[in-house]
Design an enzyme around this catalytic site. Structure first.
Site, PDB file in Angstrom:
ATOM      1  N   ASP A   1      47.612  44.911  43.569  1.00 58.99           N
ATOM      2  CA  ASP A   1      46.637  45.451  42.630  1.00 58.99           C
ATOM      3  C   ASP A   1      45.818  44.351  41.955  1.00 58.99           C
ATOM      4  O   ASP A   1      44.861  44.646  41.232  1.00 58.99           O
ATOM      5  CB  ASP A   1      47.337  46.284  41.555  1.00 58.99           C
ATOM      6  CG  ASP A   1      47.996  47.528  42.126  1.00 58.99           C
ATOM      7  OD1 ASP A   1      47.297  48.299  42.805  1.00 58.99           O
ATOM      8  OD2 ASP A   1      49.210  47.714  41.920  1.00 58.99           O
ATOM      9  N   ASP A   2      46.191  43.102  42.181  1.00 57.30           N
ATOM     10  CA  ASP A   2      45.517  41.989  41.524  1.00 57.30           C
ATOM     11  C   ASP A   2      44.128  41.780  42.121  1.00 57.30           C
ATOM     12  O   ASP A   2      43.978  41.654  43.350  1.00 57.30           O
ATOM     13  CB  ASP A   2      46.359  40.723  41.695  1.00 57.30           C
ATOM     14  CG  ASP A   2      45.785  39.545  40.938  1.00 57.30           C
ATOM     15  OD1 ASP A   2      46.232  39.311  39.815  1.00 57.30           O
ATOM     16  OD2 ASP A   2      44.882  38.870  41.477  1.00 57.30           O
ATOM     17  N   TYR A   3      43.127  41.714  41.260  1.00 55.85           N
ATOM     18  CA  TYR A   3      41.746  41.577  41.749  1.00 55.85           C
ATOM     19  C   TYR A   3      41.565  40.289  42.542  1.00 55.85           C
ATOM     20  O   TYR A   3      40.918  40.276  43.604  1.00 55.85           O
ATOM     21  CB  TYR A   3      40.754  41.608  40.583  1.00 55.85           C
ATOM     22  CG  TYR A   3      39.321  41.419  41.023  1.00 55.85           C
ATOM     23  CD1 TYR A   3      38.566  42.510  41.467  1.00 55.85           C
ATOM     24  CD2 TYR A   3      38.736  40.153  41.030  1.00 55.85           C
ATOM     25  CE1 TYR A   3      37.255  42.335  41.901  1.00 55.85           C
ATOM     26  CE2 TYR A   3      37.428  39.978  41.470  1.00 55.85           C
ATOM     27  CZ  TYR A   3      36.700  41.066  41.900  1.00 55.85           C
ATOM     28  OH  TYR A   3      35.416  40.897  42.339  1.00 55.85           O
TER      29      TYR A   3
END
Length: 218
Positions: free
Chosen positions: A160-162
């Site tokens: 989920d980390d950009y």
């Protein structure tokens, strides 16, 4: 701090380098410099994460410094945090929501839900995630950062980390960011070195930039 992987671990580079795009990235960036065991306990790491939510690095550090000053310059113990007047903590720059979340973490540490570093060694990655995301203000990403940077877990892929998604997009020359589910499937093959892969993807997302993420930039 100990290195989460040895920079000369041939198994790491053989695993990640099996993908030609990642191999090219490794050749540009050099050896993995990811460090685990940042010197904080899980409780302290969660407090720091809550303070840092939606803030730039310097602002978060300033607030954390003021909170520490209330306890003689170190992270307040759970007992100390719960004994501090709300007004004093709010004066450090904490929002009401962050204050409540931090107090919840302190109570959870006293109750044993938030483990000590030693207790955490007996819990799997998913067990820790399942326990800690029940706390107010704590999501899966926050626990994944704790696993990588505090508990030295080598096989975490924060899909989920950009920055991780942006790094994958860049090395794969994609038109848009990969969906978390797609990225998870695409990176399964790189277990048990996915924390190192995440580090390389952060580096890929920052190539050409003068400012790095204060958490992941090394």
């Amino acid at each position: 701090m100990h290195e989460i992987v040895s920079p000369d671990d041939d198994r790491l580079y053989q695993c990640l380098g099996a993908d030609p795009d990642i191999r090219a990235l490794i050749e540009r960036i050099g050896p993995c410099r990811l460090r685990g065991e940042d010197g904080t306990t899980p409780y302290q790491s969660l407090l720091r994460a809550i303070i840092g939510q939606q803030l730039h690095g310097r602002a978060a550090q300033a607030i954390l410094g003021r909170v520490k000053a209330l306890s003689g310059g170190d992270f307040p113990t759970p007992e100390a945090l719960l004994s501090l007047p709300d007004a004093d903590l709010r004066a450090c720059g904490l929002s009401a929501a962050k204050l409540v979340a931090m107090q919840g973490v302190a109570r959870a540490r006293l109750e044993g839900l938030v483990p000590s570093a030693e207790e955490a060694t007996g819990l799997s990655d998913e067990e820790l995630i399942a326990r800690l995301v029940t706390l107010r203000g704590i999501g899966r990403w926050t626990v994944e950062m704790l696993l990588i940077f505090t508990l030295n877990r080598p096989d975490i892929m924060p899909v989920d980390d950009y920055g991780v998604r942006a790094g994958w997009r860049r090395i794969k020359n994609l038109d848009e960011l990969p969906k978390p589910k797609v990225l998870k499937e695409a990176t399964i093959a790189f277990s048990p070195y996915r924390s190192a892969l995440a580090w390389y993807l952060w580096r890929a997302s920052e190539e050409g930039k003068s400012v790095q993420n204060p958490l992941t930039g090394i």
